[in-house]
Design an enzyme around this catalytic site. Structure first.
Site, mmCIF file in Angstrom:
data_model
loop_
_atom_site.group_PDB
_atom_site.id
_atom_site.type_symbol
_atom_site.label_atom_id
_atom_site.label_comp_id
_atom_site.label_asym_id
_atom_site.label_seq_id
_atom_site.Cartn_x
_atom_site.Cartn_y
_atom_site.Cartn_z
ATOM 1 N N CYS A 255 35.503 33.660 42.185
ATOM 2 C CA CYS A 255 34.878 32.341 42.214
ATOM 3 C C CYS A 255 35.794 31.380 42.581
ATOM 4 C CB CYS A 255 34.228 32.087 40.918
ATOM 5 S SG CYS A 255 35.425 31.599 39.662
ATOM 6 N N GLU B 166 40.250 36.948 36.650
ATOM 7 C CA GLU B 166 41.359 36.622 37.046
ATOM 8 C C GLU B 166 42.130 35.352 36.349
ATOM 9 O OE1 GLU B 166 38.232 36.816 38.106
ATOM 10 O OE2 GLU B 166 38.210 36.862 40.162
ATOM 11 N N CYS C 119 36.961 33.955 33.866
ATOM 12 C CA CYS C 119 37.030 34.976 34.617
ATOM 13 C C CYS C 119 38.068 35.999 34.297
ATOM 14 C CB CYS C 119 36.872 34.432 36.066
ATOM 15 S SG CYS C 119 35.291 33.489 36.533
ATOM 16 N N GLU D 148 32.898 36.113 28.344
ATOM 17 C CA GLU D 148 31.810 35.171 28.207
ATOM 18 C C GLU D 148 31.592 34.340 26.996
ATOM 19 O OE1 GLU D 148 28.914 37.999 31.334
ATOM 20 O OE2 GLU D 148 28.179 37.681 29.016
ATOM 21 N N CYS E 201 38.494 30.457 40.433
ATOM 22 C CA CYS E 201 39.738 31.417 40.318
ATOM 23 C C CYS E 201 40.555 31.189 41.503
ATOM 24 C CB CYS E 201 39.065 32.784 40.098
ATOM 25 S SG CYS E 201 38.541 33.104 38.385
ATOM 26 N N ASN F 80 37.123 39.453 31.837
ATOM 27 C CA ASN F 80 36.039 38.284 31.643
ATOM 28 C C ASN F 80 35.827 38.139 30.217
ATOM 29 O OD1 ASN F 80 34.274 40.710 32.470
ATOM 30 N ND2 ASN F 80 32.829 39.436 32.365
#
Length: 134
Positions: free
Chosen positions: A90, A59, A57, A48, A93, A46
């Site tokens: 999420c 993924e 993310c 940010e 993703c 990830n």
């Protein structure tokens, strides 16, 4: 002969890349690894941003790395985090996993692993919004 998923290698690659996560705001590090049908493994963590909506993310970073290298078909993806329960992708993703029809997903923490099909994580994804046969 059918291809056998090596979840141990995929989960190990996800744990390793998790260490590179850029998570200065949440301190929540996530790692992911996806295996292409040609056997190559691509990883992501990830990343940010102060503007949380711009956070990416793990993924999607892993899938993006695979696509950038020319991979378009996958056997599975593992996602890991240091959480009480294995982390789950999420919605964004899950939709990216559906776009590339990643058939199997392993969710893991340090003590537990849970395997899901794409259909279990996002029912009717290919028959719905992507307008593909289910």
């Amino acid at each position: 002969m059918s291809w056998a998923m090596d979840w141990n290698s995929l989960v190990e690659a996800a744990w390793k890349v998790r260490q590179n996560a850029y998570a200065p705001y949440s301190n929540f590090q996530v790692g992911a690894a996806v295996v292409a049908t040609d056997g190559r493994i691509f990883v992501g963590c990830n990343v940010e941003n102060l503007s949380y909506g711009l956070t990416t993310c793990a993924e999607r970073v892993a899938i993006g790395a695979a696509v950038a290298a020319g991979a378009r078909e996958f056997h599975g993806l593992a996602v890991v985090a240091d959480t009480a329960l294995p982390i789950s992708p999420c919605g964004a993703c899950r939709q990216v996993l559906a776009e590339f029809q990643v058939p199997r997903v392993m969710l893991a923490n340090w003590s537990e692993r849970l395997e899901f099909s794409l259909e279990e994580l996002l029912p009717r994804a290919t028959a719905g919004i992507l307008d593909r046969p289910g």
